[in-house]
Design an enzyme around this catalytic site. Structure first.
Site, PDB file in Angstrom:
ATOM      1  N   ALA A 250      39.521  -7.561  37.750  1.00  0.00           N
ATOM      2  CA  ALA A 250      39.170  -6.737  36.590  1.00  0.00           C
ATOM      3  C   ALA A 250      39.672  -5.312  36.736  1.00  0.00           C
ATOM      4  CB  ALA A 250      37.649  -6.745  36.406  1.00  0.00           C
TER       5      ALA A 250
ATOM      6  N   LYS B 150      38.746 -21.646  45.184  1.00  0.00           N
ATOM      7  CA  LYS B 150      39.478 -20.597  45.910  1.00  0.00           C
ATOM      8  C   LYS B 150      38.520 -19.543  46.446  1.00  0.00           C
ATOM      9  CE  LYS B 150      39.084 -17.409  42.528  1.00  0.00           C
ATOM     10  NZ  LYS B 150      38.624 -15.999  42.592  1.00  0.00           N
TER      11      LYS B 150
END
Length: 333
Positions: free
Chosen positions: A137, A188
């Site tokens: 982000a 992940k």
């Protein structure tokens, strides 16, 4: 232009809100905390998540879930553990045919469902998709070039997501293998936690390269068993997301792992860092591996460290002393 509603005023939610706004769409951001909204309006930014990134006044901010009633696209940008309850609360406001998008990366603890599957259950009247891939982000909000995947079983739905969020700095590719994309995005985080532990143990580049390579092998093994396509895990939602999460200090999973590798108890590391999706996901993935009889030694050893009191150093030694094997073996244990 579309009416876009973002549920969640965290870093990623606000970054995508900014992208849609700069693309000319009408954007509303919902957050459960009136204090957070007041702080954003007072400061003109979310200082703890996206410092220095202005949030324009024309992006509406609200605590009222009725904001979902008149939008063409509704995006969930909250931690995965909150998705089902929030979806249940907002479902009565969502009109038939609305596109609902998941931007979280995790598996539901009890059901092992991906977030899009949860949204399908709770908001059956909607078309469902996912945005996933290597996308901190902090960088998306600052318009640093980023590529991600718009995934949906419906190519039309994926194309709508692609159209709304593609910009000069954010490029979206379509993928109809939504299960594979979400499995890659969730698992992940487990490998990134392990990568951080290796950093905390002061291992080298060789160790991390091995961990990431064998990690994507584990992710692919489970993902294909659950219905994903092998090629998906070589793409942005697989190896791409794995690279960025294992190697960046923006990654909360990696930072939590560094603390654990340095001797901090796992629960305390999670408390210090905040949302660590890989922590809960490791438990779910370990159970899935048992259920489907899929070999996931890294996940198994991480599970022992996080939930059974095993030392990180012992877990690493256990991985290094496994029986000799062919590099490409079958998916079974």
């Amino acid at each position: 232009m579309a009416n876009v509603t973002i549920l969640g005023a965290g870093g990623f939610g606000l970054s995508l809100a900014l992208t849609a706004y700069h693309n000319g769409h009408t954007v509303t951001v919902w957050n459960h905390s009136q204090q957070t909204i007041a702080e954003i309006r007072r400061d003109g930014e979310r200082r703890d998540k996206l410092p220095g990134v202005p949030i324009p006044e024309k992006i509406a901010l609200t605590t009222d879930l009725a904001c979902a009633s008149d939008c063409e696209l509704l995006l969930f940008a909250v931690p995965s553990r909150h998705i089902r309850e929030l979806a249940r609360q907002v479902s009565p406001y969502v009109q038939a045919g609305t596109t609902v998008v998941n931007a979280s990366k995790g598996l539901e603890e009890q059901t092992f469902l991906t977030m899009s599957q949860v949204l399908h259950e709770e908001i059956p009247q909607a078309a469902v998709g996912t945005i996933t891939g290597p996308s901190h982000a902090e960088e998306v909000g600052r318009e640093i070039p980023t590529t991600v995947v718009a995934a949906s079983a419906s190519e039309e739905t994926a194309a709508l997501i692609q159209d709304i969020f593609t910009s000069h700095a954010l490029r979206l590719y379509i993928n109809t293998d939504i299960i594979g994309c979400e499995i890659g995005g969730a698992l992940k985080n487990i490998i990134a936690l392990a990568a951080g532990i290796c950093d905390g143990l002061h291992c080298g580049d060789n160790t991390k390269a091995a961990l990431m390579t064998r990690g994507i092998h584990e992710i692919t093994n489970l993902g294909v068993t659950m219905g994903g396509k092998p090629e998906t895990f070589g793409g942005l939602s697989g190896i791409g997301d794995l690279i960025v999460t294992c190697c960046s200090m923006h990654s909360r999973n990696r930072r939590a792992g560094i603390l654990i590798g340095g001797g901090t108890l796992p629960e305390e590391a999670v408390r210090q860092i905040g949302t660590v999706e890989g922590y809960d996901c490791c438990h779910a993935a370990w159970q899935l591996a048992q259920k489907h009889q899929v070999s996931m030694p890294i996940t198994e050893q991480l599970y022992e460290v996080l939930f059974a009191g095993k030392s990180a150093a012992q877990a690493l030694q256990n991985l290094m002393s496994r029986p000799k094997k062919h590099e490409y073996e079958s998916f079974s244990c």
